[in-house]
Design an enzyme around this catalytic site. Structure first.
Site, PDB file in Angstrom:
ATOM      1  N   CYS A  81       0.831  -1.209   0.000  1.00  7.12           N
ATOM      2  CA  CYS A  81       0.000   0.000   0.000  1.00  7.12           C
ATOM      3  C   CYS A  81       0.860   1.252   0.000  1.00  7.12           C
ATOM      4  CB  CYS A  81      -0.869   0.026   1.249  1.00  7.12           C
ATOM      5  SG  CYS A  81      -1.867  -1.440   1.417  1.00  7.12           S
ATOM      6  N   ARG A 125       4.270   0.893  -6.632  1.00 10.00           N
ATOM      7  CA  ARG A 125       4.212  -0.078  -5.532  1.00 10.00           C
ATOM      8  C   ARG A 125       3.158  -1.150  -5.816  1.00 10.00           C
ATOM      9  NH1 ARG A 125       6.358   2.444  -0.758  1.00 10.00           N
ATOM     10  NH2 ARG A 125       4.994   1.356   0.672  1.00 10.00           N
ATOM     11  N   TRP A 158      -2.894  -2.413  -1.794  1.00 13.13           N
ATOM     12  CA  TRP A 158      -2.461  -3.701  -2.313  1.00 13.13           C
ATOM     13  C   TRP A 158      -3.012  -4.705  -1.313  1.00 13.13           C
ATOM     14  CZ3 TRP A 158      -0.033  -6.030  -6.311  1.00 13.13           C
ATOM     15  CH2 TRP A 158       0.587  -7.253  -6.087  1.00 13.13           C
ATOM     16  N   ASN A 185      -0.863   1.789   6.030  1.00  9.05           N
ATOM     17  CA  ASN A 185      -0.027   0.818   5.324  1.00  9.05           C
ATOM     18  C   ASN A 185       0.611  -0.047   6.397  1.00  9.05           C
ATOM     19  OD1 ASN A 185       1.874  -0.550   3.782  1.00  9.05           O
ATOM     20  ND2 ASN A 185       3.287   1.184   3.718  1.00  9.05           N
ATOM     21  N   GLY A 186       0.389  -1.350   6.350  1.00 12.76           N
ATOM     22  CA  GLY A 186       0.964  -2.225   7.373  1.00 12.76           C
ATOM     23  C   GLY A 186      -0.009  -3.332   7.720  1.00 12.76           C
ATOM     24  N   GLU A 233      18.021 -22.615  -8.427  1.00 13.96           N
ATOM     25  CA  GLU A 233      17.514 -21.241  -8.490  1.00 13.96           C
ATOM     26  C   GLU A 233      18.618 -20.280  -8.949  1.00 13.96           C
ATOM     27  OE1 GLU A 233      14.672 -20.015  -8.517  1.00 13.96           O
ATOM     28  OE2 GLU A 233      14.917 -17.903  -7.987  1.00 13.96           O
ATOM     29  N   LYS A 246      18.441 -17.980 -12.355  1.00  8.49           N
ATOM     30  CA  LYS A 246      18.649 -16.521 -12.381  1.00  8.49           C
ATOM     31  C   LYS A 246      19.714 -16.171 -13.417  1.00  8.49           C
ATOM     32  CE  LYS A 246      15.809 -15.617 -10.643  1.00  8.49           C
ATOM     33  NZ  LYS A 246      14.731 -16.118  -9.862  1.00  8.49           N
ATOM     34  N   GLU A 287      18.273 -16.604 -16.979  1.00  9.19           N
ATOM     35  CA  GLU A 287      17.222 -15.704 -17.460  1.00  9.19           C
ATOM     36  C   GLU A 287      17.647 -14.258 -17.581  1.00  9.19           C
ATOM     37  OE1 GLU A 287      13.558 -15.612 -15.226  1.00  9.19           O
ATOM     38  OE2 GLU A 287      14.573 -15.645 -13.321  1.00  9.19           O
ATOM     39  N   HIS A 299      28.007 -39.273 -12.259  1.00 13.65           N
ATOM     40  CA  HIS A 299      27.203 -40.134 -13.136  1.00 13.65           C
ATOM     41  C   HIS A 299      27.030 -39.532 -14.523  1.00 13.65           C
ATOM     42  CE1 HIS A 299      26.405 -42.771  -9.793  1.00 13.65           C
ATOM     43  NE2 HIS A 299      26.102 -41.702  -9.063  1.00 13.65           N
ATOM     44  N   LYS A 352       6.627 -11.574 -17.025  1.00 15.12           N
ATOM     45  CA  LYS A 352       6.481 -11.718 -15.569  1.00 15.12           C
ATOM     46  C   LYS A 352       5.363 -12.699 -15.241  1.00 15.12           C
ATOM     47  CE  LYS A 352       7.390 -10.685 -11.308  1.00 15.12           C
ATOM     48  NZ  LYS A 352       8.621 -11.299 -10.798  1.00 15.12           N
TER      49      LYS A 352
HETATM   50  O1  M6R Z   1       3.957 -16.363 -11.139  1.00 16.56           O
HETATM   51  P1  M6R Z   1       4.580 -17.711 -10.935  1.00 16.56           P
HETATM   52  O2  M6R Z   1       5.281 -17.826  -9.631  1.00 16.56           O
HETATM   53  O3  M6R Z   1       3.609 -18.830 -11.143  1.00 16.56           O
HETATM   54  O4  M6R Z   1       5.668 -17.817 -12.086  1.00 16.56           O
HETATM   55  C1  M6R Z   1       6.366 -19.003 -12.312  1.00 16.56           C
HETATM   56  C2  M6R Z   1       7.557 -18.793 -13.204  1.00 16.56           C
HETATM   57  O5  M6R Z   1       7.142 -18.299 -14.455  1.00 16.56           O
HETATM   58  C3  M6R Z   1       8.578 -17.830 -12.583  1.00 16.56           C
HETATM   59  O6  M6R Z   1       9.025 -18.284 -11.348  1.00 16.56           O
HETATM   60  C4  M6R Z   1       9.795 -17.632 -13.517  1.00 16.56           C
HETATM   61  O7  M6R Z   1      10.537 -18.786 -13.581  1.00 16.56           O
HETATM   62  C5  M6R Z   1      10.599 -16.432 -12.991  1.00 16.56           C
HETATM   63  N1  M6R Z   1      10.920 -15.554 -14.058  1.00 16.56           N
HETATM   64  C6  M6R Z   1      11.831 -16.843 -12.266  1.00 16.56           C
HETATM   65  O8  M6R Z   1      12.671 -15.787 -11.947  1.00 16.56           O
END
Ligand code: M6R
Length: 642
Positions: free
Chosen positions: A2, A36, A107, A133-134, A515, A519, A522, A538, A637
């Protein structure tokens, strides 16, 4: 997340400063908090006496506040503008203008996005308006108390309670003191602005843990959640500290601590341009969001432990009996959300002792999983809109499984499809790469594991309490890891020109490696592959040659010594090894070429801390390569297609 704004001006300020009417100024300030993220918005306005009029109720002649609210997602501010136009017009025709107002972009966290839940909220008499906000952690107890003494609550929000609490106190005192007394009854975090129809010459603002700045300009005082909202009117701003309260007026600020002692405020000149300010001074959203992780984790943990010492997850909406009967858990998600599931599995199995399978959503829905009414399927999705996860959830529902989701977006498609939900309270994530939503998803899964253990009587209350206390230490440890970004940059410079990277780890270190590699792929476009370290021999070890970069998650988990063996295996084939290593672990540090140190964390809670240098590594490499970290190529996104 928020955003709040409160503005009060002297009689002639707007013309002198060449500004539009107060409602327009207020809405344009709220516009600057749009970054935000918000799903609804509202403002409350009042006149000053010198304009010859106070807004009054025609029946009682008591001063009132004019309120406008809209809940049409990101068009809510536009909608507010339309709503307020006739009021501004009639004020102009009558030769007057509003002198003060408070506003809010919401939000949703407590209660779905709707006009009724939008701020400002008012007390029963309608003469007090509040934006907040909180989170009010003890909202349930307070709601019970207030309704039992006759207050009528019109929304589903925790914030509305604040207006009623002030109403209870205002009888024999002024707005500042009434607010101070009211917030003493609140546990949680807050940045609040209060407007009282009977006090036309000031507004009250107060803060604990949520951000609040106060800007001053010629005949105007503006308070807001962030600096962008002040730009254009304020020459200087002041930061209200935690547990400070202030009365603001066009003439200045009177600030106090909660004990009533005057607070020292120091002016800071306003020097930001609007564009930079929306990223709060960071070059990009990813940098900002990465650094917001401690606050996001803290917020996700807030309000989950009752004063009686038991864990509560209200929004799961599945009765305790059914949850107790669960004999198998399935976690489904994509990308980073899948990785957080892999990490969650360790606590679900270790604390709650329930067999847990983790699936990529697009695989789960086509593999004919064996589901029954005693299965619990958890859909993890920060956006709550990912089509593959949505479909996986539908399949589970059709198979009569119990279904809950973990999401960062209130009222998103996935949360609407599931019986219950645990919200990560990370605030909006704009950068395509998941950072703060990833760490808060892990936090949510760990809380759920603890909750199931509590329901199943597998841990004593004091054990639950002590594990939850350990979780509460994580934000500070994450902060320590974040403070070491410069050390990661040094390593990033060494590897930025390589094409292939290997990430290895064991136990929770393996999903952390996955992970980290995701990162790097991507946002920095490097070929980064992650393997369970024990699996190297293996096959993948054939790819290791002199100069190959191997990133080893080698913090002190259960399999720490076995990681030493794996590091030696790749080193002896010429690899250059970057280790994620715990502070004071000289033994591991001596085995690797570059050690990136992170603080030691309690058992099973290490992933959120260990991933920080890997997030930074990808971030720095991408920046060194001149790439746009917020909008990497080919990615969205929110992935709403199969
Ligand atoms: O909105 P979601 O968490 O369902 O999205 C899943 C993936 O598309 C998302 O985690 C994607 O791999 C990100 N870009 C990772 O950084």
């Amino acid at each position: 997340m928020c955003g709040i704004v409160a503005i009060i001006r002297s009689h002639t300020t707007l013309e002198e400063n060449n500004l539009e009417s107060l409602p327009e100024v207020l809405i344009s300030s709220l516009n600057r908090l749009e970054y935000r993220g918000y799903d609804s918005a509202g403002i409350a306005l009042g006149y000053a006496e010198e304009d010859g009029v106070l807004s009054t109720d025609p029946d009682t002649r008591r001063p009132t506040i004019e309120r406008f609210r809209a809940a049409v997602s990101t068009r809510s501010l536009e909608e507010l503008k339309k709503q307020v136009e006739p009021a501004v017009h009639s004020a102009h025709t009558a030769g007057r203008d509003y002198n003060r107002g408070i506003g809010h972009t919401r939000w949703a966290t407590h209660g779905r996005p709707s006009e009724q839940n939008a701020h400002p909220h008012q007390d029963c008499s309608g003469s007090i308006a509040v934006v907040h906000n909180g989170i009010v952690e003890n909202w349930r107890e307070l709601a019970d108390e207030l309704t039992s003494t006759g207050h009528l609550l019109e929304s589903e929000t925790d914030s509305e309670l604040i207006a009623h609490l002030i109403e209870e106190e205002i009888g024999d005192t002024d707005m500042l003191e009434a607010t101070r007394r009211a917030i003493k009854r609140i546990n949680g975090s807050f940045a609040i602005a209060v407007m009282d129809a009977n006090s036309p010459h000031s507004l009250v603002v107060v803060r604990r843990l949520s951000p609040l700045v106060i800007g001053t300009g010629k005949g105007i005082c503006v308070t807001a959640s962030d600096i962008p909202a002040l730009l254009g009117f304020a020459d200087a701003y002041y930061v209200l500290e935690d547990d400070e309260i202030a009365s603001i007026s066009p003439d200045g600020i009177h600030a106090f601590d909660f004990a009533g002692n005057p607070a020292q405020l120091h002016p800071i000149p306003v020097s930001w341009d609007i564009d930079a300010a929306q990223k709060s001074g960071y070059d990009d959203f990813m940098g900002k969001e990465l650094n917001e992780q401690p606050a996001a984790i803290k917020d996700t943990l807030l309000g989950r432990m009752t004063t009686a010492g038991s864990l509560t997850l209200d929004e799961t909406r599945i009765d305790d009996e059914s949850l107790r009967d669960v004999d198998k858990v399935f976690v489904v998600g994509c990308g980073s959300s899948y990785h957080s599931g892999l990490i969650g599995k360790y606590t679900l199995e270790h604390w709650a002792r329930i067999p847990t399978e983790i699936d990529i959503s697009s695989e789960f829905r086509y593999r004919d999983p064996i589901l029954s009414s005693s299965s619990l399927v958890i859909g993890v999705s920060q956006s709550g809109e990912t089509m593959d996860t949505l479909r996986a959830i539908s399949l589970a529902k059709n198979s009569k499984a119990k279904v809950i989701s973990i999401s960062n977006v209130v009222d998103s498609s996935i949360t609407r499809h599931t019986g219950g939900v645990i919200y990560t309270r990370a605030g909006p994530e704009v950068g395509v790469a998941a950072t703060k939503t990833f760490s808060t998803q892990i936090t949510a899964l760990q809380m759920l594991a603890l909750y199931l253990a509590q329901l199943r009587g597998l841990l004593y209350p004091d054990e639950i309490g002590s594990l939850f206390d350990q979780m509460r230490t994580i934000p500070d440890l994450v902060q320590t890891a974040l403070d070491r970004s410069e050390e990661v940059l040094t390593v990033a410079k060494e590897i930025a020109d390589r094409r292939d990277l290997f990430y290895i780890g064991r136990n929770t270190g393996y999903p952390v490696a996955l992970e980290g590699a995701l990162k790097m792929k991507e946002i920095a476009y490097l070929r980064a592959e992650a393997y369970p370290a024990g699996e190297l021999k293996h096959g993948p070890i054939a790819l290791i040659e002199p100069g190959t970069i191997v990133i080893a998650v080698a913090t002190r988990g259960r399999l720490w010594e076995k990681m030493h063996t794996n590091i030696s295996e790749v080193k002896s084939r010429g690899a250059t090894v970057v280790g994620i290593v715990n502070d004071e672990d000289d033994q591991t540090a001596s085995l690797v070429d570059y050690a990136l140190f992170v603080p030691k964390t309690p058992p099973l809670l290490d992933a959120v801390v260990d991933v920080i240098p890997l997030q930074f590594l990808a971030y720095h490499v991408a920046k060194l390569k001149g790439l746009n970290v917020d909008r990497p190529r080919n990615l969205a996104k929110t992935v709403t297609v199969e």
